[in-house]
Enzyme design. Sequence first.
Site, PDB file in Angstrom:
ATOM      1  N   GLU A 136       0.821  -1.207   0.000  1.00  0.00           N
ATOM      2  CA  GLU A 136       0.000   0.000   0.000  1.00  0.00           C
ATOM      3  C   GLU A 136       0.861   1.266   0.000  1.00  0.00           C
ATOM      4  O   GLU A 136       0.545   2.244  -0.691  1.00  0.00           O
ATOM      5  CB  GLU A 136      -0.946  -0.001   1.214  1.00  0.00           C
ATOM      6  CG  GLU A 136      -1.972  -1.123   1.199  1.00  0.00           C
ATOM      7  CD  GLU A 136      -2.808  -1.151  -0.079  1.00  0.00           C
ATOM      8  OE1 GLU A 136      -3.088  -0.080  -0.637  1.00  0.00           O
ATOM      9  OE2 GLU A 136      -3.165  -2.255  -0.523  1.00  0.00           O
ATOM     10  N   HIS A 139       2.014   2.092  -3.506  1.00  0.00           N
ATOM     11  CA  HIS A 139       1.059   2.835  -4.333  1.00  0.00           C
ATOM     12  C   HIS A 139       1.269   4.338  -4.167  1.00  0.00           C
ATOM     13  O   HIS A 139       1.226   5.097  -5.135  1.00  0.00           O
ATOM     14  CB  HIS A 139      -0.380   2.480  -3.935  1.00  0.00           C
ATOM     15  CG  HIS A 139      -0.898   1.223  -4.552  1.00  0.00           C
ATOM     16  ND1 HIS A 139      -0.897   0.997  -5.910  1.00  0.00           N
ATOM     17  CD2 HIS A 139      -1.445   0.120  -3.996  1.00  0.00           C
ATOM     18  CE1 HIS A 139      -1.427  -0.189  -6.160  1.00  0.00           C
ATOM     19  NE2 HIS A 139      -1.765  -0.743  -5.009  1.00  0.00           N
TER      20      HIS A 139
END
Length: 266
Positions: A136, A139
């Site tokens: 995450e 990203h």
Amino acid sequence: MRKHLASGLLAVVLAAGCATNPITGKQNLNFVSNSELFPSSFQQYNTFISENKVITGTADAKKVELVGGRIKAAAEKYLIYLGQSQYLKDYRWEYKLVDNKEVNAWCMPGGKIVVYSGILPVTQNDSGLATVMGHEVSHALANHGAQRMSAAQLQQIGSVALGAATSGKTQQTQEIFAQAYGLGTQVGVMLPFSRSNETEADKIGLTLMAIAGYNPDDAISFWSRMSAKSGGSGTPEFISTHPSDASRIANIRALIPEARATALKV
């Protein structure tokens, strides 16, 4: 005339909207700077936190903070290695565990990480959690949120170009073109772009895991557990925003040696 103007507008926008991503070295579509994106991101994050139950003081909450801190330190070391030490200067890192049964986690642009309690039975251990948080964070580091926003803006411009190109034609013809354009932008541009983001985040995330001292092989175990939880089924890969379980695991297995090699250099 309108058709040529619209085509010209798209060409100018594409040329002006490409920027080199400091962590990947790739030219990406990006109209949105961090100075524009982060204030909105932080505001949305604060709203979410105020409206949801944040778990604090528990062993799980402390684990999220510990693993998050190690992934953050790994990201900082990696950016220094890449000669981009200033890239994270506007990040405001936070790691929160939220009481939610959904199997999910996310990182807002600027380093605001939220892990849902529902994913912890799947992560099972620190390495599994590092797989999720590393992915995450990747990203955010790769500016995927800004790229998606830019792609959406380009879609809008493309819709204007389509209207100009089909002006003067019958209503039925315009509707056929519009339907074809809608499907084409979703399958041909938007969704493959998202799958590319997922694969890129897997690659960077493995590197962050290795730099942080976690075993990247454990990412395979985590995604195998995710596959088992979903029953090994789901939306076909071609029409999905994520790679299929089998494709993702095979890709991760192939990327692990490079992640380890990079970690040794950092």
